[in-house]
Design a protein around this motif. Structure first.
Motif, PDB file in Angstrom:
ATOM      1  N   UNK B  95       0.845  -1.188   0.000  1.00 52.83           N
ATOM      2  CA  UNK B  95       0.000   0.000   0.000  1.00 52.83           C
ATOM      3  C   UNK B  95       0.882   1.241   0.000  1.00 52.83           C
ATOM      4  N   UNK B  98      -0.290   6.851   2.936  1.00 53.08           N
ATOM      5  CA  UNK B  98      -1.609   7.467   2.889  1.00 53.08           C
ATOM      6  C   UNK B  98      -2.643   6.415   2.577  1.00 53.08           C
ATOM      7  N   UNK B  99      -3.875   6.730   2.807  1.00 53.09           N
ATOM      8  CA  UNK B  99      -4.929   5.746   2.540  1.00 53.09           C
ATOM      9  C   UNK B  99      -4.983   5.426   1.061  1.00 53.09           C
ATOM     10  N   UNK B 100      -5.021   4.164   0.744  1.00 54.80           N
ATOM     11  CA  UNK B 100      -4.937   3.761  -0.650  1.00 54.80           C
ATOM     12  C   UNK B 100      -5.366   2.307  -0.747  1.00 54.80           C
ATOM     13  N   UNK B 101      -5.694   1.873  -1.954  1.00 51.30           N
ATOM     14  CA  UNK B 101      -6.014   0.470  -2.149  1.00 51.30           C
ATOM     15  C   UNK B 101      -4.777  -0.390  -2.035  1.00 51.30           C
ATOM     16  N   UNK B 102      -5.000  -1.650  -1.684  1.00 51.77           N
ATOM     17  CA  UNK B 102      -3.916  -2.618  -1.577  1.00 51.77           C
ATOM     18  C   UNK B 102      -3.659  -3.271  -2.930  1.00 51.77           C
ATOM     19  N   UNK B 104      -2.217  -6.778  -4.177  1.00 45.07           N
ATOM     20  CA  UNK B 104      -1.951  -8.107  -3.643  1.00 45.07           C
ATOM     21  C   UNK B 104      -1.117  -8.948  -4.606  1.00 45.07           C
TER      22      UNK B 104
END
Lengths: 112, 114
Positions: B95, B98-102, B104
């Motif tokens: 990630x 900061x807020x964010x999508x993962x 995988x």
């Protein structure tokens, strides 16, 4: 408190039908994420909300996919005119800003 | 764009043994987080351990520890004294800060044999 919940847990749709998948995040979690997990694969990011604002929708595979979170809590992922390739588990996750994501159990969508 | 690679589709070890799952990633970011998630059969994804890229010290959580090699972009998970309940899919995830999508990896299916 309760974790992330998703409904329905299983959904079977005929090709061409519209579906709506619901996610209830953990209370107070600002961020909400949707992922698509195909069989035997890792989840793939679809979209992300911070409160009611959709900040990133770069992962949505086509304009048939639409997500909303109108009041900054519950979110709905809608798929229009479903296709067989849409069959997957749809995961929702929520987090406080900059923290770990907590995942729901997922909705398994099967398109016949 | 970031990529995460898990090169071991499946691993099997005996109960009580130590096992290491490998993960490499590629990014141009300097501020990021790395995670290992566990997904038991038909159950939901849970966080095993996290590592902040700015921290040099490897994260540990009870029987779980990581070997984070930032220069090599490697992030392996070591499970000590493995238990039957450790049987699951394990996903490495990245990630950005900061807020964010993962992002995988494809996962490693770990089987603990009695």
């Amino acid at each position: 408190g309760a974790g992330v919940s998703q409904s329905p847990r299983y959904k079977v749709a005929k090709r061409g039908q519209d579906v709506a998948l619901r996610c209830d995040p953990i209370s107070g979690h600002v961020s909400l994420f949707w992922y698509q997990q195909a069989l035997g694969q890792g989840p793939e990011f679809l979209t992300y909300f911070q409160n009611e604002a959709q900040l990133d929708k770069s992962g949505l595979p086509s304009d048939r996919f639409f997500a909303e979170r109108p009041e900054g809590s519950v979110s709905t992922l809608k798929i229009q005119r479903t296709q067989q390739e849409d069959s997957a588990v749809y995961l929702c996750a929520s987090s406080l800003v900059y923290n770990e994501q907590f995942f729901g159990p997922g909705t398994r969508l099967t398109v016949l | 764009a970031q990529t995460v690679t898990q090169s071991q589709p499946e691993m099997s070890v005996q109960e009580a043994e130590t096992v290491t799952l490998s993960c490499t990633y590629d990014t141009s970011e300097n501020n990021y987080y790395l995670f290992w998630y566990k997904q038991p059969p038909s159950r939901q994804m849970i966080l095993v351990i996290r590592q902040e890229a700015y921290k040099q010290q490897n994260a540990t959580e009870n029987r779980f520890s990581v070997n984070f090699q930032k220069a090599a972009k490697s992030f392996s998970l070591k499970i000590s004294d493995s238990q039957l309940g450790d049987t699951a899919m394990y996903f490495c995830a990245f990630m950005r800060g900061g807020a964010d999508g993962l992002t995988f990896g494809k996962g490693t299916h770990l089987i603990i044999q009695p």
